[in-house]
Scaffold this active site. Sequence first.
Site, PDB file in Angstrom:
ATOM      1  N   ARG A  87     -22.508  25.484  55.513  1.00  0.00           N
ATOM      2  CA  ARG A  87     -21.224  26.077  55.129  1.00  0.00           C
ATOM      3  C   ARG A  87     -20.489  25.143  54.176  1.00  0.00           C
ATOM      4  NH1 ARG A  87     -17.674  22.782  57.402  1.00  0.00           N
ATOM      5  NH2 ARG A  87     -18.091  21.909  59.466  1.00  0.00           N
ATOM      6  N   GLY A  88     -19.386  25.635  53.628  1.00  0.00           N
ATOM      7  CA  GLY A  88     -18.537  24.797  52.805  1.00  0.00           C
ATOM      8  C   GLY A  88     -17.691  23.859  53.649  1.00  0.00           C
ATOM      9  N   THR A  92     -15.993  18.968  61.145  1.00  0.00           N
ATOM     10  CA  THR A  92     -15.077  19.428  62.176  1.00  0.00           C
ATOM     11  C   THR A  92     -15.746  19.321  63.530  1.00  0.00           C
ATOM     12  OG1 THR A  92     -13.470  21.145  62.741  1.00  0.00           O
ATOM     13  CG2 THR A  92     -15.695  21.880  62.172  1.00  0.00           C
ATOM     14  N   HIS A  94     -16.382  21.301  67.427  1.00  0.00           N
ATOM     15  CA  HIS A  94     -16.331  22.496  68.263  1.00  0.00           C
ATOM     16  C   HIS A  94     -16.508  22.085  69.712  1.00  0.00           C
ATOM     17  CE1 HIS A  94     -16.402  25.062  64.788  1.00  0.00           C
ATOM     18  NE2 HIS A  94     -17.593  24.647  64.411  1.00  0.00           N
ATOM     19  N   ALA A 167      -9.437  26.638  61.977  1.00  0.00           N
ATOM     20  CA  ALA A 167     -10.214  26.190  60.822  1.00  0.00           C
ATOM     21  C   ALA A 167     -11.146  27.306  60.365  1.00  0.00           C
ATOM     22  CB  ALA A 167     -11.040  24.954  61.185  1.00  0.00           C
ATOM     23  N   GLY A 180     -17.672  31.073  59.965  1.00  0.00           N
ATOM     24  CA  GLY A 180     -16.453  31.831  60.168  1.00  0.00           C
ATOM     25  C   GLY A 180     -15.263  30.984  60.536  1.00  0.00           C
ATOM     26  N   CYS A 198     -12.011  17.767  58.569  1.00  0.00           N
ATOM     27  CA  CYS A 198     -11.884  18.490  57.304  1.00  0.00           C
ATOM     28  C   CYS A 198     -11.495  17.577  56.156  1.00  0.00           C
ATOM     29  CB  CYS A 198     -10.871  19.639  57.434  1.00  0.00           C
ATOM     30  SG  CYS A 198     -11.285  20.804  58.746  1.00  0.00           S
TER      31      CYS A 198
END
Length: 258
Positions: A87-88, A92, A94, A167, A180, A198
């Site tokens: 992803r971009g 981060t 989770h 986010a 997502g 980020c």
Amino acid sequence: MTAPRDPFFPADKSIRASAEPLEVRQLGLVDYQEAWDLQADLAAKRATGEVSDTILVVEHPNVYTAGKRTQPEDRPTNGLPVIDVDRGGRITWHGLGQLVVYPILKLAEPVDVVDYVRRIEEALIHAVRQSGVIAAGRIDGRSGVWVPDTAPALDPAAPKRDRKIAAIGIRITRGVTMHGMALNCNNTLDYYEHIIACGIDDADNSSISLELGRDVTTDDMAGPLLQALDDTLSGRMTVADHSFKSAPDPSKGLRKKH
């Protein structure tokens, strides 16, 4: 401003290629790699029309995920594993208490990445405000949903600077979306202390529970967020101006590291 430019087609028109209802899969606690593999499989099948638009709703065990713009100094100092993803964005975290939603959608032509991101931001802002965090909005130049430093949280343990409450990180291949959004509900913030989340070091992270001073679970937020997401993707809810300030994009101009 609601976006860097006007969307490619009217805001009240669906951004999805299909008019069929979204298929929602509430999967509970799922290992990150397992969820990523499932996304990839569904995205490939969606591109060829083998499956319909699907939204995966999950929580993950504690894990760091590093997007394509992650820098060496962003990475964790606590030894927790890092999964480098396609992803971009940058790094981060989770974990439990964080609601993670992965839309696997075929977008309408012409594909409008900016409009897609703004629509999922709009859904998040709507759901977060609906929960009681009425100051939630955007910081132009930074994706996600933010609470301004001028809005004091009801839990004194909450950070005092501008703080991110949700986010966003996406990938679009063959017109199909992956990855997502992650909404902090009642998770700990401890894991953010070991990364530059980020790539942003002049702001903080927070959760709905800290902002409201009461326990708000992922189950509490799943229904409102999914409804708002369906509404924004379809054009029933249009993107509005919720920006309260602007700040530098932490990924702009950075080379991809993997």
